[in-house]
Design a protein around this motif. Structure first.
Motif, PDB file in Angstrom:
ATOM      1  N   SER A  52     -94.085 -17.036 100.318  1.00 57.71           N
ATOM      2  CA  SER A  52     -95.448 -17.341 100.791  1.00 57.71           C
ATOM      3  C   SER A  52     -96.567 -16.577 100.082  1.00 57.71           C
ATOM      4  CB  SER A  52     -95.531 -17.160 102.309  1.00 57.71           C
ATOM      5  OG  SER A  52     -95.182 -15.840 102.680  1.00 57.71           O
ATOM      6  N   LYS A  53     -97.099 -15.520 100.698  1.00 60.62           N
ATOM      7  CA  LYS A  53     -98.290 -14.851 100.174  1.00 60.62           C
ATOM      8  C   LYS A  53     -98.053 -14.075  98.887  1.00 60.62           C
ATOM      9  CE  LYS A  53    -100.620 -14.454 104.633  1.00 60.62           C
ATOM     10  NZ  LYS A  53    -101.099 -13.560 105.697  1.00 60.62           N
ATOM     11  N   ASN A 109    -101.504 -18.562  93.560  1.00 58.73           N
ATOM     12  CA  ASN A 109    -101.912 -19.958  93.766  1.00 58.73           C
ATOM     13  C   ASN A 109    -101.895 -20.731  92.451  1.00 58.73           C
ATOM     14  OD1 ASN A 109    -102.426 -19.698  96.560  1.00 58.73           O
ATOM     15  ND2 ASN A 109    -104.415 -18.763  96.147  1.00 58.73           N
ATOM     16  N   VAL A 138     -91.138 -25.165  93.394  1.00 61.64           N
ATOM     17  CA  VAL A 138     -92.426 -24.667  93.907  1.00 61.64           C
ATOM     18  C   VAL A 138     -92.369 -24.541  95.424  1.00 61.64           C
ATOM     19  CG1 VAL A 138     -94.873 -25.227  94.224  1.00 61.64           C
ATOM     20  CG2 VAL A 138     -93.811 -25.531  91.986  1.00 61.64           C
ATOM     21  N   GLU A 139     -91.854 -25.594  96.069  1.00 62.37           N
ATOM     22  CA  GLU A 139     -91.784 -25.613  97.531  1.00 62.37           C
ATOM     23  C   GLU A 139     -90.873 -24.495  98.054  1.00 62.37           C
ATOM     24  OE1 GLU A 139     -90.336 -28.775 100.908  1.00 62.37           O
ATOM     25  OE2 GLU A 139     -91.215 -29.597  99.066  1.00 62.37           O
ATOM     26  N   VAL A 199     -89.940 -21.627  96.500  1.00 67.16           N
ATOM     27  CA  VAL A 199     -90.491 -20.293  96.248  1.00 67.16           C
ATOM     28  C   VAL A 199     -91.605 -19.985  97.249  1.00 67.16           C
ATOM     29  CG1 VAL A 199     -91.781 -18.873  94.586  1.00 67.16           C
ATOM     30  CG2 VAL A 199     -89.842 -20.228  93.812  1.00 67.16           C
ATOM     31  N   LYS A 200     -92.470 -20.969  97.490  1.00 69.32           N
ATOM     32  CA  LYS A 200     -93.586 -20.742  98.428  1.00 69.32           C
ATOM     33  C   LYS A 200     -93.089 -20.584  99.866  1.00 69.32           C
ATOM     34  CE  LYS A 200     -97.489 -22.472  95.813  1.00 69.32           C
ATOM     35  NZ  LYS A 200     -98.666 -23.345  95.760  1.00 69.32           N
ATOM     36  N   THR A 201     -92.008 -21.287 100.205  1.00 74.75           N
ATOM     37  CA  THR A 201     -91.433 -21.157 101.543  1.00 74.75           C
ATOM     38  C   THR A 201     -90.837 -19.771 101.754  1.00 74.75           C
ATOM     39  OG1 THR A 201     -90.938 -23.523 101.640  1.00 74.75           O
ATOM     40  CG2 THR A 201     -89.701 -22.094 103.141  1.00 74.75           C
ATOM     41  N   VAL A 205     -96.840 -15.349  96.257  1.00 71.53           N
ATOM     42  CA  VAL A 205     -96.907 -16.290  95.127  1.00 71.53           C
ATOM     43  C   VAL A 205     -98.362 -16.542  94.723  1.00 71.53           C
ATOM     44  CG1 VAL A 205     -96.161 -18.552  94.291  1.00 71.53           C
ATOM     45  CG2 VAL A 205     -94.842 -17.391  96.066  1.00 71.53           C
ATOM     46  N   CYS A 228     -90.034 -23.066  86.737  1.00 70.51           N
ATOM     47  CA  CYS A 228     -89.858 -24.160  87.702  1.00 70.51           C
ATOM     48  C   CYS A 228     -88.696 -25.059  87.285  1.00 70.51           C
ATOM     49  CB  CYS A 228     -91.145 -24.978  87.820  1.00 70.51           C
ATOM     50  SG  CYS A 228     -92.487 -24.094  88.597  1.00 70.51           S
ATOM     51  N   ILE A 231    -100.602 -22.133  89.108  1.00 69.64           N
ATOM     52  CA  ILE A 231     -99.289 -22.487  88.550  1.00 69.64           C
ATOM     53  C   ILE A 231     -99.486 -22.812  87.070  1.00 69.64           C
ATOM     54  CG2 ILE A 231     -97.404 -24.160  88.624  1.00 69.64           C
ATOM     55  CD1 ILE A 231     -97.904 -24.462  91.629  1.00 69.64           C
TER      56      ILE A 231
END
Length: 260
Positions: free
Chosen positions: A205-206, A210, A197-198, A200-202, A208, A150, A212
């Motif tokens: 998504s699925k 949950n 984080v935002e 990578v998740k954008t 990644v 991160c 951390i």
């Protein structure tokens, strides 16, 4: 039959070894039989589990060269249900020595056939490169976990790694899945960590996890004592993070097995 999971990212210092060692130990505590393979010439997984790489007589090098059976390279660790195939500096020579061999990408896969049934999970800690050893790991694996730090440049090189995985799928291992992207070294106080984080998740998504993995002093200290975080400080945030990751990993895999 044991599931083989490579932990790979050609970027160094993203938490591959920390994840290999502590996720394996966490699954052991959760009563799964686990083997971790040190496939990095730096042999950090070996030392993190309490072994001196300079004293290793047989390990990943001999297994890749097919000098010995994989079973003969396995050593028990002081962690419950956790075994290791250690590494030593000789492993660096494999990149050159395997180059002229037939099916050089298949050497590790063929070696592991004899021990696969003895474990629930086998984790391979890959070197920070996309060389022949990592290629062997990806060819042998059923899936791959990609740790992502991160921090700035976190996504640098990720595209190249994903292209390598796609190439392995096309040429050597059509069954290789991406188990998930794992965010590591997270510090909630830093705006940059939250942005990574935002982002990578954008983008993924699925894919990644949950869970951390947070920055944790005890997590950093444990390898210097040759211990996993579970053995070193089971009450730390680091131990809690990796136990949560192990539970999430099991939940996902057990759900897939139930559907099969």
């Amino acid at each position: 039959m044991g599931k083989i999971v490579a932990i790979a990212n050609q970027k160094g210092g993203v938490g591959k070894t920390t994840t290999s060692v502590n996720m394996s130990a966490s699954l052991g505590v959760l009563e799964k039989k686990v083997l971790v393979i040190d496939a990095d010439p730096q042999a950090n997984t070996t030392s993190a589990l309490g072994f001196n790489p300079d004293e290793v007589k047989v390990g990943t090098y001999q297994v890749l060269e097919h000098e010995i059976d994989a079973a003969d390279a396995i050593v028990s660790t002081k962690n419950p249900n956790l075994d290791l195939i250690p590494a030593q500096i000789d492993l660096v020579a494999v990149e050159i020595e395997l180059v002229d061999k037939d099916q050089r990408e298949q050497m590790l896969r063929r070696s592991l056939e004899t021990v696969k049934d003895k474990y629930d999970y086998i984790f391979i800690d890959c070197a920070p490169s996309l060389g022949l050893i990592t290629l062997n790991a990806l060819t042998a694996a059923d899936s791959v976990i990609i740790p992502i730090q991160c921090e700035y440049f976190a996504l640098e090189g990720l595209g190249k790694l994903l292209n390598t995985i796609k190439s392995v799928q096309n040429l050597h291992n059509p069954d290789l899945d991406i188990e998930g992207l794992l965010l590591t070294m997270y510090d909630s106080r830093l705006r940059l960590s939250n942005q990574v984080v935002e982002e990578v998740k954008t983008h993924f998504s699925k894919m990644v996890f949950n869970t951390i993995i947070q920055r944790n002093v005890r997590l950093s200290e444990a390898p210097s004592y040759g211990e996993t975080i579970i053995m070193y400080d089971a009450s730390s945030n680091g131990a809690e993070n990796y136990l949560n990751l192990a539970r999430e990993f099991l939940e996902k895999n057990e759900a897939i097995e139930a559907e099969a």
